[in-house]
Design an enzyme around this catalytic site. Structure first.
Site, PDB file in Angstrom:
ATOM      1  N   PRO A  97      33.507 101.368  42.524  1.00 40.40           N
ATOM      2  CA  PRO A  97      32.062 101.409  42.776  1.00 40.40           C
ATOM      3  C   PRO A  97      31.154 100.979  41.627  1.00 40.40           C
ATOM      4  CG  PRO A  97      32.849 103.601  42.303  1.00 40.40           C
ATOM      5  CD  PRO A  97      34.065 102.699  42.299  1.00 40.40           C
ATOM      6  N   CYS A  98      31.229  99.702  41.262  1.00 36.38           N
ATOM      7  CA  CYS A  98      30.353  99.205  40.204  1.00 36.38           C
ATOM      8  C   CYS A  98      28.886  99.227  40.658  1.00 36.38           C
ATOM      9  CB  CYS A  98      30.777  97.813  39.748  1.00 36.38           C
ATOM     10  SG  CYS A  98      30.821  96.585  41.043  1.00 36.38           S
TER      11      CYS A  98
END
Length: 192
Positions: free
Chosen positions: A155-156
């Protein structure tokens, strides 16, 4: 490589299966709320969930992971099901293993820290830098995040600027805001 070339290569690759032997790398797409994501799954886990063009991901995977690439619903469908569940707000943590073979060693370190950012929350480049002992490597951290080969699952999108602005994202600002909104809505729903 054009899209037609990629289709032809996948047909040739899939027609060369040895009996019932599936490809080493399952390759396909997922069309969802943030657009088309290109998927690649190895024996170790999800190696790509990317906003990049299919032919670019195919070339990257074939160059760095392996060349026996083709469709394999047995390995792609679980990824698609988890993405469906995530986008509908029913999944807070992906359970599929991740294979960061397409990331550099430094990027792997950054992405592993990013995977620890809790659902529905955000962090900053500065906080990631502090957590990996590289507080001044903000540009390198940003580059690692922008080259994340496993977007959404790693989850950047949860990394924002220190001032609270969204910052850059491989899928664009609209996609990043959508992902954050999905998590905010699901986190605010009763009983979740």
């Amino acid at each position: 490589m054009s899209s037609n070339d990629l289709d032809a290569l996948l047909r040739v690759t899939s027609s060369t299966y040895r009996g019932d032997t599936p490809p080493d790398i399952a390759f396909g797409t997922y069309d969802g709320a943030v657009g088309r994501l290109v998927l690649a799954v190895t024996g170790k886990g999800v190696a790509a969930c990317s906003f990049e063009a299919e032919n670019n991901v195919f070339e990257l995977v074939s160059r760095h992971v392996g060349s026996f690439i083709g469709p394999d619903a047995r390995r792609l469908d679980p990824v698609r099901r988890e993405l469906d569940a995530y986008f509908s707000g029913r999944l807070r943590a992906f359970t599929l293993p991740v294979d960061l073979a397409l990331a550099t060693p430094f990027a792997r370190t950054v992405l592993q820290k990013t995977m620890a950012v809790p659902y529905g929350t955000t962090t900053t480049l500065e906080e990631i830098g502090q957590s990996i002992g590289r507080p001044r490597a903000l540009r390198a951290i940003g580059n690692a995040l922008s080259s994340n080969p496993v977007c959404v699952i790693v989850p950047c999108h949860r990394v924002v600027r220190e001032d609270g602005a969204l910052g850059d994202y491989a899928g664009g600002a609209v996609a990043k805001q959508h992902l954050l909104n999905v998590e905010q809505r699901a986190g605010a729903a009763p009983g979740r």
